[in-house]
Design an enzyme around this catalytic site. Sequence first.
Site: not given
Ligand code: AR6
Length: 176
Positions: A12-13, A26, A34, A36, A124-126
């Site tokens: 967890d970051i 965003n 996610g 964020d 961007s990978t979520g």
């Molecule tokens: N610690 C580290 N990595 C994490 C955590 C955490 N606690 N939680 C999730 N991840 P995403 P995006 C990873 O969806 O694709 C938001 O709603 C997850 O496994 O968080 O850039 C924003 O407001 C994945 O590999 O971000 C934007 O609207 C990575 O974080 C949108 O999502 C990114 O997944 C951005 O989408």
Amino acid sequence: MKDSRVEVVKGDITKQKVDAIVNAANTSLLGGGGVDGAIHRAGGKAILAECIKIRDRQGGCKTGEAVITTGGNLPARYVIHTVGPVWSSVNADKAATLLANAYLNSLKLAAKNGVRTIAFPNISTGIYHFPKQEAAAIAIETVADFLSTDTTISKVLFVCFDDDNYDLYQQRLGNS
Ligand code: AR6
């Protein structure tokens, strides 16, 4: 050869003890799901308050750019909010450039603010659906290019939350 300043960790970051963690935000800067959502939950209201000020001043954050706020209640002193691209097959080349920009502009902003240790999520990978393998290649190459001329940053952590990303980064950067 692997740069000893670059490390892969699983977890967890929000728990990382570094000068700055990077948020996959965003363009509104007002939070989301996610990573964020996790950062705003763990860091508290001070982060959102600064994001709102930045938004009022400059209208949010464009894709590929980055802004910096306090880390609030996090162990990290700063959060660097960057915005990765929403991936789709019709704009794949553009998305690749924008993803590299997100990493590069985060690093530049970090260096400008005296950050020595920084942790990145897999931007961007979520929710934004960037293919994980290509995203990992772009992230690693962009960081390596930056470090090849930078003398201020001493540690870059790639914090992988899901198994797929952790395996990909381990294959490219791990020791085992
Ligand atoms: N610690 C580290 N990595 C994490 C955590 C955490 N606690 N939680 C999730 N991840 P995403 P995006 C990873 O969806 O694709 C938001 O709603 C997850 O496994 O968080 O850039 C924003 O407001 C994945 O590999 O971000 C934007 O609207 C990575 O974080 C949108 O999502 C990114 O997944 C951005 O989408």
